[in-house]
Design a protein around this motif. Structure first.
Motif, short mmCIF file in Angstrom:
data_model
loop_
_atom_site.label_atom_id
_atom_site.label_comp_id
_atom_site.label_asym_id
_atom_site.label_seq_id
_atom_site.Cartn_x
_atom_site.Cartn_y
_atom_site.Cartn_z
N GLY A 1 0.81 -1.21 0.00
CA GLY A 1 0.00 0.00 0.00
C GLY A 1 0.85 1.26 0.00
O GLY A 1 0.58 2.22 -0.74
N VAL A 2 1.89 1.28 0.83
CA VAL A 2 2.79 2.43 0.87
C VAL A 2 3.55 2.54 -0.45
O VAL A 2 3.73 3.65 -0.99
CB VAL A 2 3.75 2.33 2.06
CG1 VAL A 2 4.84 3.40 1.99
CG2 VAL A 2 2.98 2.45 3.38
N ASP A 3 3.99 1.41 -0.99
CA ASP A 3 4.70 1.43 -2.28
C ASP A 3 3.83 2.04 -3.38
O ASP A 3 4.30 2.87 -4.17
CB ASP A 3 5.12 0.01 -2.68
CG ASP A 3 6.22 -0.56 -1.81
OD1 ASP A 3 6.93 0.24 -1.16
OD2 ASP A 3 6.37 -1.79 -1.79
N LEU A 4 2.56 1.61 -3.45
CA LEU A 4 1.66 2.13 -4.48
C LEU A 4 1.45 3.63 -4.32
O LEU A 4 1.45 4.38 -5.32
CB LEU A 4 0.32 1.40 -4.40
CG LEU A 4 0.28 -0.06 -4.84
CD1 LEU A 4 -1.08 -0.67 -4.53
CD2 LEU A 4 0.60 -0.19 -6.32
N ALA A 5 1.26 4.07 -3.07
CA ALA A 5 1.04 5.50 -2.82
C ALA A 5 2.26 6.32 -3.20
O ALA A 5 2.15 7.37 -3.84
CB ALA A 5 0.68 5.72 -1.35
N LEU B 1 2.76 9.25 -6.09
CA LEU B 1 3.21 10.60 -5.75
C LEU B 1 4.48 10.99 -6.49
O LEU B 1 4.61 12.12 -6.98
CB LEU B 1 3.40 10.71 -4.23
CG LEU B 1 2.12 10.70 -3.40
CD1 LEU B 1 2.44 10.52 -1.93
CD2 LEU B 1 1.31 11.97 -3.63
N THR B 2 5.44 10.08 -6.56
CA THR B 2 6.69 10.41 -7.24
C THR B 2 6.46 10.62 -8.74
O THR B 2 7.14 11.44 -9.37
CB THR B 2 7.76 9.33 -7.02
OG1 THR B 2 7.25 8.04 -7.40
CG2 THR B 2 8.18 9.27 -5.56
N ILE C 1 -2.84 11.24 0.40
CA ILE C 1 -3.34 9.89 0.13
C ILE C 1 -3.64 9.26 1.49
O ILE C 1 -2.78 9.24 2.36
CB ILE C 1 -2.33 9.04 -0.64
CG1 ILE C 1 -2.09 9.61 -2.04
CG2 ILE C 1 -2.82 7.59 -0.76
CD1 ILE C 1 -1.09 8.83 -2.87
N SER C 2 -4.86 8.78 1.65
CA SER C 2 -5.26 8.24 2.95
C SER C 2 -5.72 6.79 2.80
O SER C 2 -5.74 6.23 1.71
CB SER C 2 -6.39 9.09 3.56
OG SER C 2 -7.53 9.09 2.72
N THR D 1 -5.12 -2.09 -3.26
CA THR D 1 -5.17 -1.31 -4.49
C THR D 1 -5.19 0.18 -4.17
O THR D 1 -5.55 0.59 -3.06
CB THR D 1 -6.41 -1.65 -5.33
OG1 THR D 1 -7.59 -1.45 -4.53
CG2 THR D 1 -6.37 -3.10 -5.81
N LEU D 2 -4.79 0.98 -5.16
CA LEU D 2 -4.83 2.43 -5.03
C LEU D 2 -6.03 2.96 -5.81
O LEU D 2 -6.20 2.63 -6.99
CB LEU D 2 -3.55 3.05 -5.57
CG LEU D 2 -3.39 4.56 -5.33
CD1 LEU D 2 -3.01 4.83 -3.88
CD2 LEU D 2 -2.33 5.17 -6.25
N ILE D 3 -6.87 3.74 -5.15
CA ILE D 3 -8.02 4.36 -5.80
C ILE D 3 -7.68 5.83 -6.04
O ILE D 3 -7.49 6.58 -5.08
CB ILE D 3 -9.29 4.24 -4.94
CG1 ILE D 3 -9.59 2.77 -4.64
CG2 ILE D 3 -10.46 4.91 -5.63
CD1 ILE D 3 -10.76 2.58 -3.69
N GLU D 4 -7.56 6.23 -7.28
CA GLU D 4 -7.19 7.61 -7.61
C GLU D 4 -8.42 8.51 -7.65
O GLU D 4 -9.40 8.22 -8.32
CB GLU D 4 -6.47 7.65 -8.97
CG GLU D 4 -5.13 6.93 -8.96
CD GLU D 4 -4.37 7.09 -10.28
OE1 GLU D 4 -4.58 8.13 -10.94
OE2 GLU D 4 -3.61 6.18 -10.64
N ARG D 5 -8.34 9.60 -6.87
CA ARG D 5 -9.42 10.59 -6.88
C ARG D 5 -8.83 11.99 -7.05
O ARG D 5 -8.04 12.18 -7.97
CB ARG D 5 -10.26 10.44 -5.61
CG ARG D 5 -11.00 9.08 -5.51
CD ARG D 5 -12.07 9.10 -4.43
NE ARG D 5 -12.75 7.81 -4.29
CZ ARG D 5 -12.48 6.89 -3.37
NH1 ARG D 5 -11.50 7.13 -2.47
NH2 ARG D 5 -13.15 5.77 -3.31
#
Length: 332
Positions: free
Chosen positions: A154-158, A162-163, A257-258, A309-313
């Protein structure tokens, strides 16, 4: 060897059979000293009360705090577990960690442990001593089944997201430092720093009574962070409120990102990009293990790691390279 009966426990404690029954059924008043004496004698004699149950009983061990914070991962998972187990026709028993001795009298087939950190290990050990099959959530202990979500992923995806948007000064806010999941998140964050993906920044751990969200956010602002990871569902609402109080705009001043709160994160203003742990899938896999235990098919520990998973908003915006590379300037 003949089966130990209630008379043996009563004689060992010099109390009546009625008193022993009260301890195990929790009906009637018994002093704490006598209760502990009876439970200890029952352990030593390997006594299990006779009970005839029409259905199998499954215990869920969770803290009292679970019922006071509806936004926490555990409270949302508890609701999902209760629904699935009930639909399967299983009897449920909710037990607090300090009361697990009562399970000696319940013929519990399996117990799902919804506490984390040092308490989780102690609970799992006690349950195993009672010969109760243990299913841990987001904790991994020897001899126990477990279902975990990949907190490090989860941290890796976030951070990857961001990067890609140009962020290097990324702060992280954790709700714990003691649970298995929190350690996985922290390790992933520190690994990204070591690899040079993001700038070296001090991780922040919210410890009620020691640090406040306002103090943490003020330090994050002083460190010129351009983005913040809020890792812990229970932190989201207070952090969002305090960001507004400090007049830190999302995402104009700080991308965020939360942790996903189902049916809530998308209604925040702006709607949050989130890491989704899929509580319903965790519950589904835990119940599947419970079914295997009941059927006698789970003789060896089953350990499952589920992807996130990462949900992009709308809470992340790109930053220019000059902002991302800005050195921290402490304000007075």
């Amino acid at each position: 060897m003949s089966r130990v009966d209630i008379n043996a426990v009563a004689n060992a404690c010099s109390v009546s059979k009625t008193t022993v029954s009260k301890v195990f059924t929790q009906k009637g008043s018994v002093s704490e000293a006598v209760r502990q004496q009876v439970l200890q004698a029952a352990r030593e004699l390997n006594y299990t009360p006779r009970q005839v149950a029409a259905r199998e009983t499954i215990a869920i061990v969770t803290s009292r705090h679970t019922f006071t914070d509806s936004t926490s991962f555990r409270s949302m998972l508890l609701a999902s577990l209760m629904g699935r187990l009930t639909n399967d026709g299983l009897l449920l028993r909710i037990v607090f960690p300090e009361d697990i001795d009562v399970l000696m009298a319940s013929h519990v087939k399996s117990a799902i442990v919804l506490v984390n950190g040092p308490d989780a290990e102690a609970v799992a050990r006690s349950l195993r001593d009672m010969s109760i099959s243990v299913v841990c959530i987001n904790e991994v202990f020897e001899g126990c089944h477990s279902v975990s979500t990949d907190h490090g992923q989860g941290v890796d995806l976030a951070l990857d997201h961001l990067t890609q948007q140009g962020h290097r000064r990324v702060a992280i806010l954790l709700d714990s430092c003691q649970s298995w999941g929190a350690r996985q998140r922290l390790e992933a964050y520190q690994r990204a720093i070591a690899q040079g993906s993001i700038d070296n920044m001090q991780p922040h751990i919210h410890q009620p009574g020691t640090t406040t969200i306002v103090e943490i956010l003020d330090q994050i602002r002083r460190d010129n962070a351009t983005a913040l990871l809020i890792q812990g569902e229970s932190l989201v609402h207070e952090t969002v409120y305090m960001l507004s109080l400090l007049r830190i705009r999302v995402p104009e001043d700080l991308s965020v990102i939360s942790s996903e709160m189902p049916n809530r994160s998308r209604w925040l203003i702006p709607s949050h990009t989130t890491v989704d742990q899929h509580q319903d899938e965790v519950a589904e896999h835990a119940v599947k293990i419970v079914r295997s235990v009941i059927a006698g098919k789970a003789r060896k520990p089953i350990v499952e790691m589920l992807p996130v998973t990462l949900i992009e908003r709308k809470s992340v915006r790109p930053v220019s390279s000059d902002v991302a590379d800005m050195s921290p300037t402490l304000s007075s």
